[in-house]
Design an enzyme around this catalytic site. Structure first.
Site, mmCIF file in Angstrom:
data_model
loop_
_atom_site.group_PDB
_atom_site.id
_atom_site.type_symbol
_atom_site.label_atom_id
_atom_site.label_comp_id
_atom_site.label_asym_id
_atom_site.label_seq_id
_atom_site.Cartn_x
_atom_site.Cartn_y
_atom_site.Cartn_z
ATOM 1 N N ASP A 18 0.826 -1.201 0.000
ATOM 2 C CA ASP A 18 0.000 0.000 0.000
ATOM 3 C C ASP A 18 0.866 1.259 0.000
ATOM 4 O OD1 ASP A 18 -2.369 1.461 0.069
ATOM 5 O OD2 ASP A 18 -2.460 1.449 2.260
ATOM 6 N N GLY A 19 0.398 2.285 -0.676
ATOM 7 C CA GLY A 19 1.060 3.586 -0.612
ATOM 8 C C GLY A 19 1.591 4.114 -1.919
ATOM 9 N N GLY A 21 0.030 5.522 -4.446
ATOM 10 C CA GLY A 21 -0.559 6.812 -4.784
ATOM 11 C C GLY A 21 0.017 7.946 -3.959
ATOM 12 N N HIS A 23 2.725 3.596 -9.234
ATOM 13 C CA HIS A 23 2.543 2.149 -9.378
ATOM 14 C C HIS A 23 3.779 1.494 -9.994
ATOM 15 C CE1 HIS A 23 -1.510 2.211 -7.952
ATOM 16 N NE2 HIS A 23 -1.972 2.938 -8.961
ATOM 17 N N LEU A 61 11.019 -20.718 -4.135
ATOM 18 C CA LEU A 61 10.049 -19.849 -3.475
ATOM 19 C C LEU A 61 8.765 -19.855 -4.281
ATOM 20 C CD1 LEU A 61 9.378 -17.555 -1.323
ATOM 21 C CD2 LEU A 61 10.004 -15.946 -3.141
#
Length: 247
Positions: A31-32, A34, A48, A142
């Site tokens: 998140d973050g 923007g 983005h 992974l």
């Protein structure tokens, strides 16, 4: 936002019984982007893109510290409500990320799979998702799960619908059967969920799977979240005792 108390004595404290050694399965709410774009005076698409570039070093660090499964929240069912311009840019960035980052990670043993709906994505992007999954199917170092067009409530509703359509006897429905009807039954439940940007909520992410996860919330915006922050979250997890309802 993680707080720790430093030891006041000169002696090293004995290892506390029951503490985990490593989070084998980790989930990240990225998140973050923007707010990062706003703070840097650039358009949201560039935020983005900066976020997409932050993924690879975190994945590589996950490998280094012994994480076996990493789930990242890339695009939620609610994100379709954003402007058509931003959604179109996000689809393009997903394609760029597959070509630029994820294909190279396969060379490091990363198997990539996508969790969520695909029917609303452009045809060209659905093809890329399928191609990457097929190309990395035999990698084992992974497991990287990318939650794309994903919503926890939608996943639970779809699981319930599939169970109902199967005609199973209601008395046979238990947690194990329900879990088998989730988007990715083979995906391990996360030991640790990390959320960046200072927000303190799940935002409809892995509602079933996170029932007993530990949570670490950090103020760092996702594009600035890197190996050091990831290692700090892993260390914070390792300091906690997981009781799963017991003593």
């Amino acid at each position: 936002m993680v707080s720790r108390q430093s030891a006041s004595s000169d002696t090293e404290p004995a290892a506390e019984h029951g503490l985990p050694e490593v989070a084998h399965a980790v989930a990240i709410i990225m998140d973050g982007n923007g707010r990062w774009a706003t703070g840097h005076g650039v358009g949201v698409a560039e935020g983005h893109r900066a976020g997409s570039r932050a993924l690879r070093p975190v994945v590589e660090t996950a490998i280094d510290v012994g994480v076996e499964s990493l789930v990242v929240y890339a695009f939620s069912t609610e994100n379709w409500s954003r402007s058509a311009e931003e959604v179109e840019a996000l689809m393009e960035i997903f394609g760029e990320t597959i070509d630029r980052e994820l294909a190279d990670l396969a060379k490091e043993g990363v198997r990539t799979r996508f969790v969520g709906r695909r029917d609303r994505a452009p045809d060209w992007l659905r093809a890329k998702l399928a191609e990457l999954e097929a190309a990395t199917a035999n990698e084992t170092r992974l497991s990287l799960w990318i939650a794309f067009d994903y919503g926890g409530r939608a996943e639970l509703v779809e699981a319930a619908r599939r169970i109902a359509e199967s005609g199973v006897d209601p008395d046979e429905i238990d947690e194990s059967l329900f879990a088998q009807h989730l988007y990715a039954p083979e995906m391990p439940d996360p030991d640790l969920v990390i959320r960046t940007s200072g927000e303190l909520r799940l935002s409809n992410f892995l509602l079933w799977q996170s029932a007993y996860a530990e949570f670490v919330f950090v103020d760092t915006l996702w594009p600035d979240f890197g190996p050091n922050e990831f290692r700090a979250a892993i260390e914070e997890y390792a300091s906690r005792r997981r009781r799963f309802g017991g003593r």
